[in-house]
Every structure is written in structure tokens, then in C-alpha cells.
Design an enzyme around this catalytic site. Structure first.
Site, mmCIF file in Angstrom:
data_model
loop_
_atom_site.group_PDB
_atom_site.id
_atom_site.type_symbol
_atom_site.label_atom_id
_atom_site.label_comp_id
_atom_site.label_asym_id
_atom_site.label_seq_id
_atom_site.Cartn_x
_atom_site.Cartn_y
_atom_site.Cartn_z
ATOM 1 N N ASP A 235 82.307 55.663 125.502
ATOM 2 C CA ASP A 235 81.291 55.863 124.467
ATOM 3 C C ASP A 235 80.792 57.304 124.376
ATOM 4 O OD1 ASP A 235 80.074 55.767 126.920
ATOM 5 O OD2 ASP A 235 78.444 54.429 126.328
ATOM 6 N N GLU A 318 78.715 59.567 141.523
ATOM 7 C CA GLU A 318 79.198 60.945 141.424
ATOM 8 C C GLU A 318 78.957 61.711 142.719
ATOM 9 O OE1 GLU A 318 77.403 59.731 137.379
ATOM 10 O OE2 GLU A 318 76.870 59.553 139.490
#
EC number: 2.4.1.135
Length: 409
Positions: A235, A318
Site C-alpha cells: 500500500d 526493523e
């Protein structure tokens, strides 16, 4: 020194001490048969034994201290060798042997053929020297899935030397998606990698982690050490310049991502061409507070770290991934004109529940286009038909709504 060696050294010293004691013991036994009183061992002998014990204990304590210091200071890059047991439990790795726990990966389809004739007005042959970008897209079944993958594909169609890894969070392959990906004509791998059930009830759930881990496993299995790894959600919005920037990555490159949290941006702070810190509205103890779309990794560099992986810990994926590849601040390469430009935006499509059309099955035959249309939309996960639920299908003509039976009968 290992505990086994320490135990061995202690045992051998004690054996030597026993050997030294034996003459005194045998002398005591022989004297017990005589009336002459026995004399205690010489004081120097006692002092020697005590001194040895003190040396052994001191040496053992010293080695223990050294071992503790080593374990404290050494940075274990393996996910699962974490700083605390609670964090380790979220990694999704067996703490004993670092194997993935209860993860399933199945390759649905793939193609290594690039059937695009031209990219950016140049033939493919002009790009053969470029390193391949492995663009990893985690996705999951929802109403917006196919539209968003279609939109992303029409960005990637402009990029030469790119292999698209699409990892779907479901148990079974989607035949419609196979057809769609093949139709785009670029090299791709379509895999299904559902989130392990033990994490599905967590709030928030670690969405996309199983898919990225599956892509890392695919890269490892293919022994890929030449190319660039990039995690690109389905997205997001990507500037075409991003791909030229990340293709130059030597180790790890970073760049700001727009539309992130309260600041509207997340990315590195750069001084004199070097990354020195980070701007992000949610730090939460993260050493590397960056968005998943805000970095790229050279596969040759990543190959130095066999335990590279990503944890099932929402918000820290991350950070712990970058820790697992031994990242240091001085290794980061700022991109996007010294991190002054936004080359990727964290856009999000408003999600709605699956559409429902109430329509009798007898009207889904070839008397009109509606049967085939609604069938395709069902395959895409956009809408479904039912005879008993949802709003009754209305068809308009000349500005007036009519029951579908009136038009289709």
C-alpha cells in the site's frame, strides 16, 4: 575458557594433591603399628596445600569473571540470543538452535523470465550489468489486496532488473493472483506463508513478519549474494528515483519515509554526509527507529550474518532485523540527496469489510455479464454473492431502481 576445561584443570590439580598426600597417609598407617608416637605433617606441606587451593579458587573466580564480561559485552547478532528472555520469546526462533518455529512456506508459482521488452524507453540489454533488486511485498487477503498489488505492479513495471517476491499470509495459493502476477510479465515468486497460530491472537498481531521471514528464507536457500534487498509494502507509494538510489547500496542505505506517525516523517539525521541520529516520533528504546520502507540492504553484506532474521515483535521488526545484520552507524549510506527528499510514502488505503450482493444463483448464468463479473470479484476477495444475506441487488434504469429479477428475468 570453557567450563569443561576448567573442570578438567581442577580435577588434575586435585589428583596431584592426592598423590602428594599419599606418602603421609602410608607413613601414618605404618607408624600406628609401633609404639613411637606419630608426628604431624611438616608445616610447609600444609601451607603448600592451602596455597594451591587458594590459587585454584582464585583462578576459577577470575575465569568466571572473564566469561561474564564477555557475555555482557559481546553483541550476539542472532535473533534468539537476545538481551532478555521475554524479547527472545517474541523472535519466533527456537532458543536452542535458532530454527523457525511452526512456520510454513509454500511456493505457488514463479517466473525468472522478464517478458517486458522495454523499460524507460531502453531495451533490456542495456540493463544487464545492474544488480537485481529483490522487492519483498508481504500481503494478506482483504478487499483491497488485488487493487493495491495491481497499482504497485504498474510502478514496478518501470524498473529493470527486479524480482518481485510476493508473500501472502494465507494457507492456500490464490490461483487468481498467480495469473495476475504472470500477466505483468516481470520476474516474480509467489509464495504463501501464514502467520503461526501462536501469534494470531496477539494485540497488535505481528502482521507481515511471517511473509518477510519467508522471503529471507527463499534468498538464503538460493544462496543469493549479489543484489539488493528491499521490503516494500503493497500500500506504499514509491517514487521511481528510489530504485536508482537503492541499487547503489554497498551495505545498508537509509532514507526518510513520508506520512509516518505524528511527525509525518521518519528517517535519518545527517551531518556532513554521515548519519548521526534519527528523527521518529516513537523511539521506544529502538536502536534503529526507522520504517520498514526506509532502508535497503546489499545481499553480499547480509550474507556475512547467517542468523539474519526478523522477530515476531510488533514495532521492533526493523530494529531487531538491522541488529541481526550487525549494523553500525558508520556503515549507513544516506540516500535521497542526503536524506532531504521523500522517495517513499507510507500511504494507507482505508479498509472495508468484504462486499456482499444478495442475488439468487439462477441469475449468475450467462444471461448477463453479472455472473462472470461477480465471480471474478469473488476470486479477488472484493465481494461475494449470497441468496440470504446482505442488501438485495438493485439495478437502475432511466434513474429508477428496479429489482434485479425484473431486468434479468
Amino acid at each position: 575458557m570453557s567450563s569443561a576445561r576448567l573442570l578438567e584443570s581442577q580435577t588434575s590439580d586435585e589428583d596431584n594433591e592426592d598423590i602428594e598426600r599419599r606418602p603421609h597417609q602410608s607413613h601414618s598407617r605404618s607408624c600406628s603399628n609401633n609404639t613411637t608416637p606419630t608426628h604431624p605433617p611438616h608445616p610447609m606441606v600444609r601451607k603448600g596445600g592451602v596455597a594451591r587451593r587458594i590459587c585454584l579458587i582464585g583462578g576459577a573466580l577470575f575465569l568466571l569473571l572473564v566469561a561474564l564480561c564477555y557475555l555482557t559485552l559481546s553483541g550476539d547478532t542472532r535473533l534468539g540470543g537476545s538481551e532478555d528472555s521475554e524479547e527472545g520469546s517474541h523472535h519466533g526462533l527456537d532458543s536452542m538452535n535458532f530454527r523457525p518455529l511452526n512456520e510454513t512456506v509454500h511456493i505457488c508459482s514463479e517466473s525468472y523470465e522478464d517478458r517486458r521488452q522495454f523499460m524507460q524507453d531502453k531495451p533490456q540489454s542495456d540493463y544487464v550489468q545492474l544488480p537485481v533488486i529483490y522487492f519483498v511485498t508481504p500481503t494478506y487477503p482483504r478487499r483491497e489486496q488485488i487493487p493495491e498489488l495491481t497499482r504497485l505492479a504498474h510502478t514496478l513495471l518501470h524498473i529493470p532488473r527486479l524480482h518481485w517476491l510476493v508473500a501472502d499470509d494465507q494457507e492456500k495459493c490464490n490461483d487468481y493472483m498467480d495469473t495476475l502476477l504472470y500477466r505483468f510479465g516481470m520476474p516474480f515468486t509467489h509464495m504463501v506463508s501464514p502467520m503461526p497460530s501462536k501469534f494470531r491472537n496477539e494485540k497488535p498481531a505481528p502482521r507481515g513478519v511471517a511473509n518477510r521471514r519467508a522471503a529471507l528464507q527463499w534468498i538464503r536457500q538460493h544462496n543469493l549474494t549479489n543484489g539488493i534487498l528491499y521490503f516494500g509494502d503493497d500500500d506504499n507509494t514509491y517514487d521511481l528515483r528510489l530504485f536508482s538510489e537503492i541499487r547503489k547500496t554497498q551495505r545498508v542505505s537509509m532514507f526518510p519515509v513520508g506520512l509516518i506517525a505524528d511527525y509525518g516523517v521518519s528517517g535519518p539525521v545527517v551531518r556532513k554526509g554521515k548519519v548521526v541520529a534519527f528523527l521518529d516520533s516513537w523511539v521506544a528504546g529502538r536502536r534503529w527507529p526507522v520504517d520498514m520502507a526506509g532502508f535497503a540492504v546489499n545481499l553480499e553484506y547480509m550474507a556475512q550474518y547467517p542468523y539474519v532474521n526478523m522477530p515476531y515483535k510488533p514495532g521492533y521488526e526493523e530494529d531487531l532485523f538491522l541488529r541481526s545484520i550487525g549494523l553500525q552507524m558508520n556503515l549507513i549510506e544516506p540516500r535521497g540527496n542526503n536524506c532531504t527528499e521523500i522517495l517513499v510514502w507510507h500511504t494507507q488505503t482505508k479498509s472495508k469489510k468484504l462486499g456482499m450482493v444478495r442475488l439468487e444463483s439462477k441469475y449468475l448464468d450467462d444471461r448477463s455479464n453479472l455472473g462472470a463479473l461477480l465471480h471474478n470479484l469473488k476470486l479477488m476477495g472484493v465481494t461475494s454473492t449470497t441468496e440470504s444475506e446482505g442488501r438485495n441487488a438493485l439495478i437502475s434504469k432511466n434513474g429508477r431502481e428496479n429489482p434485479h429479477s425484473k431486468i434479468l428475468s
